[in-house]
Design an enzyme around this catalytic site. Sequence first.
Site, short mmCIF file in Angstrom:
data_model
loop_
_atom_site.label_atom_id
_atom_site.label_comp_id
_atom_site.label_asym_id
_atom_site.label_seq_id
_atom_site.Cartn_x
_atom_site.Cartn_y
_atom_site.Cartn_z
CB SER A 76 -0.92 -0.19 1.13
OG SER A 76 -2.00 0.82 0.89
CG ASP A 94 -4.11 -1.70 0.24
OD1 ASP A 94 -3.18 -2.59 0.70
OD2 ASP A 94 -4.22 -0.71 0.41
#
Length: 253
Positions: A30, A144
């Site tokens: 991320s 993510d």
Amino acid sequence: MGGARGIAHIGVIEELLRHDFEITSIAGSSMGAMVGAMYASGKLEECKEWLFSWDKRKMWQLVDLTLSRDGLVKGDRFIKELKEIIPDMNIEDLPIPYVAMATDIVSEQEVRFDSGSLHDAIRASISIPMLFRPMRKEGMILIDGGILNPLPLKHVQRTEDDLLIAVDVNAPAEGGRKGRLSPYMVLTESSRMMMQQITCYQIEQYQPDILIQMPGTAFDMLEFHRASPIVKTGIEVTRKVLTDYASSSDYSI
């Protein structure tokens, strides 16, 4: 999936460098993957200035809304501006080993980006579910990296006598969260607690030499317009950890 809290990695890196640490390898998920790419490409300072320029108006300018069922934001404008600072390059051409993690919801497995397009790696790793539209690549639907591995310690390329440093921006807060919870906060806190359990497992299994933690309640995951105080918090928590580490080892600061 710390969102804006991941900007604290900038402060962590700055404080480590200030104390003469040499960063020899990076693995992130991320925003950790994004900030890691900023450093590995030699563009950390330029990217920090870019993030510091964000206010709420700037955030809306970067939001290219879509009616797609798989996400609210395309992410194209964000990546376009990022390309003006960090030219796309092959990950294997970076001066230090770099890994970005994403999650393939087709195979339900984590995906490791350690070669190929740096921008593809960033775009895949930051695709927060229901916010950024997933990235489609080679039959995969990538979201993510923090969903399955928010702290990818096992993917760091180790060298003899190195120190493994872990940065957790979703750490539990002392006393827990106080005050009323909105439906949005219930959703984000639920996600954070699930990722914290995965993080605890990673820490227990790979036992970093230095663990730097920032409470997940310190900033909201969408507070990108507060980059400056987030970086400052990253500096402060890192400084405290290094001071404690120095008092319990032969390391001096």
